[in-house]
Motif scaffolding. Structure first.
Motif, short mmCIF file in Angstrom:
data_model
loop_
_atom_site.label_atom_id
_atom_site.label_comp_id
_atom_site.label_asym_id
_atom_site.label_seq_id
_atom_site.Cartn_x
_atom_site.Cartn_y
_atom_site.Cartn_z
N ILE A 157 4.49 1.14 11.37
CA ILE A 157 5.38 1.44 10.25
C ILE A 157 6.76 1.83 10.77
CG2 ILE A 157 5.75 2.92 8.26
CD1 ILE A 157 2.81 3.21 7.94
N THR A 158 6.74 2.72 11.76
CA THR A 158 8.01 3.10 12.38
C THR A 158 8.71 1.88 12.96
OG1 THR A 158 7.04 5.24 12.95
CG2 THR A 158 9.08 4.63 14.05
N HIS A 159 7.92 1.01 13.57
CA HIS A 159 8.51 -0.19 14.17
C HIS A 159 9.24 -1.03 13.12
CE1 HIS A 159 8.97 -3.79 16.57
NE2 HIS A 159 8.26 -4.48 15.70
N GLN B 163 11.34 7.71 5.81
CA GLN B 163 12.42 7.58 4.82
C GLN B 163 12.80 6.11 4.60
OE1 GLN B 163 15.03 8.09 2.18
NE2 GLN B 163 14.47 10.03 3.13
N GLY B 164 12.88 5.35 5.71
CA GLY B 164 13.20 3.94 5.60
C GLY B 164 12.15 3.18 4.82
N LEU B 165 10.90 3.53 5.05
CA LEU B 165 9.82 2.90 4.30
C LEU B 165 9.96 3.18 2.81
CD1 LEU B 165 7.05 1.50 4.03
CD2 LEU B 165 5.99 3.71 4.51
N LEU B 166 10.29 4.44 2.49
CA LEU B 166 10.46 4.79 1.08
C LEU B 166 11.58 3.98 0.44
CD1 LEU B 166 9.94 6.64 -1.37
CD2 LEU B 166 11.63 8.18 -0.42
N THR B 167 12.70 3.95 1.11
CA THR B 167 13.85 3.21 0.58
C THR B 167 13.49 1.77 0.29
OG1 THR B 167 15.29 4.61 1.94
CG2 THR B 167 16.26 2.62 1.01
N GLU B 168 12.78 1.17 1.25
CA GLU B 168 12.38 -0.22 1.08
C GLU B 168 11.37 -0.38 -0.05
OE1 GLU B 168 13.52 -3.89 2.77
OE2 GLU B 168 14.08 -1.84 3.32
N THR C 153 0.83 -1.20 0.00
CA THR C 153 0.00 0.00 0.00
C THR C 153 0.87 1.25 0.00
OG1 THR C 153 -0.21 0.32 2.39
CG2 THR C 153 -1.68 -1.29 1.36
N ALA C 154 2.07 1.16 0.55
CA ALA C 154 2.99 2.30 0.51
C ALA C 154 3.36 2.61 -0.94
CB ALA C 154 4.24 2.02 1.33
#
Lengths: 194, 194
Positions: free
Chosen positions: A49-51, A57-62, A20-21
């Motif tokens: 999500i933070t967890h 930013q980490g979510l985006l990278t992934e 979904t991201a």
DNA sequence: AACTTAATTCATCACTCGTTGAATGACGGA
DNA sequence: TCCGTCATTCAACGAGTGATGAATTAAGTT
């Protein structure tokens, strides 16, 4: 000494968040795709999500990591006779881009890359990797310059057709594109450079 | 019955806001270019922006308006002999894009258009107007399809060179680009379409 | 069962955002 | 001089942001 306690990864929640991201990044861009919105659409608490990813930013990278294996494209194009490779390259790339998953990933890179330095570098690298590798194996000389020229043509096709959705460009069928644009790419592959 | 009271427009503050707005929109995109940031860089109170442009959206709409007159490009290209027009079109467009003001405007449209529906439509319209008009006057048949093909090539050149800044594309000098890409554009203008 | 570890939630902090409405200042015409 | 109009500032609201840390729940291991 095996690890004790609950094992991670049995739930697919992480993957659902990533999916979904990608969806929302592609649809709205980085800033408008808020963590709360992503969490809501994934039926998950925002803190989760933070967890998992540490930060937005980490979510985006992934989320931007995706296997767009250049070697597949390369192998198909290399099979064609040298004179038809330009046309074949256009055909294979367009067919690839028409797949919804790939398309979403491309739009995600573009929309986030517009305002986000990291995403832009990822996009640059991805484009370079997928085209440069394929082209370098097909030409005799000047692989960098030739692949650069191919990139300008193919990136422009993707940009006008899938991002801007210019009516006159969308109107072409994939096969028509291959025949119309193929010869230009062929020029960049084989013709002597001014 | 002449208007009474203080006359508007004597101060250049409004123009200063527009200039720095274009600057920041181009540099950061729509959401990251906050009104507060724009106001600070223009040495102005944030509320003054609302006063002049109604809303942030209004500021964007105003900032994206720029005279990029297609007829100038057209007239230059039309003077060249038919066989050289592809090369000439690339030359003129690249020279235009290399101008800082035009470049900033282009990047502004792209960065805001990535996440902003309105800006994307403006970009689509602008590209259409500037290329379609120029091309339609040069070709004998199928102006829509031919201009669409030219757009894919030229948009891709702008995208990879000025937005992504791909090293291999940046490495070309303007004149080299004209000679390398010109013939492809020439094909789109004159060759029969598959 | 007791324990360990991970998955998930909750309440909350510290900001930044765009926008508003009232206040102040400057200027020009009557 | 008085008044109308515009330029500009000020303080503040309400909503939304990403992030944090403690609490709760669930699933494995021993």
């Amino acid at each position: 000494m095996k690890p004790r306690g609950r094992r991670p990864g049995v739930e697919d929640t992480r993957e659902r968040i990533l999916t979904t991201a990608r969806h929302l990044f592609a649809e709205r861009g980085y800033e408008r795709a808020s963590m709360r919105a992503i969490a809501a659409e994934a039926h998950v608490d925002p803190a989760l999500i933070t967890h998992y990813f540490g930060s937005k930013q980490g979510l985006l990278t992934e989320a931007l990591k995706l296997p767009l294996d250049p070697s597949v494209i390369l192998s198909v194009v290399a099979q064609a006779p040298p004179a038809d490779r330009g046309e074949q390259l256009v055909r294979v790339l367009v067919d690839t881009w028409e797949q919804p998953m790939v398309l979403r990933h491309f739009l995600g890179m573009l929309r986030t890359g517009a305002s986000h330095e990291v995403a832009r570098e990822v996009m640059q690298q991805t484009l370079h990797d997928s085209v440069q590798a394929a082209v370098a194996a097909l030409v005799d000389d000047d692989p960098d310059r030739r692949s650069a020229l191919v990139m300008t043509q193919m990136a422009g096709l993707a940009f006008t057709r899938y991002f801007l959705q210019m009516p006159d460009v969308v109107a072409f069928a994939p096969e028509e594109l291959a025949r119309a644009i193929g010869p230009s790419v062929q020029r960049y592959l084989t013709e002597p450079l001014g």
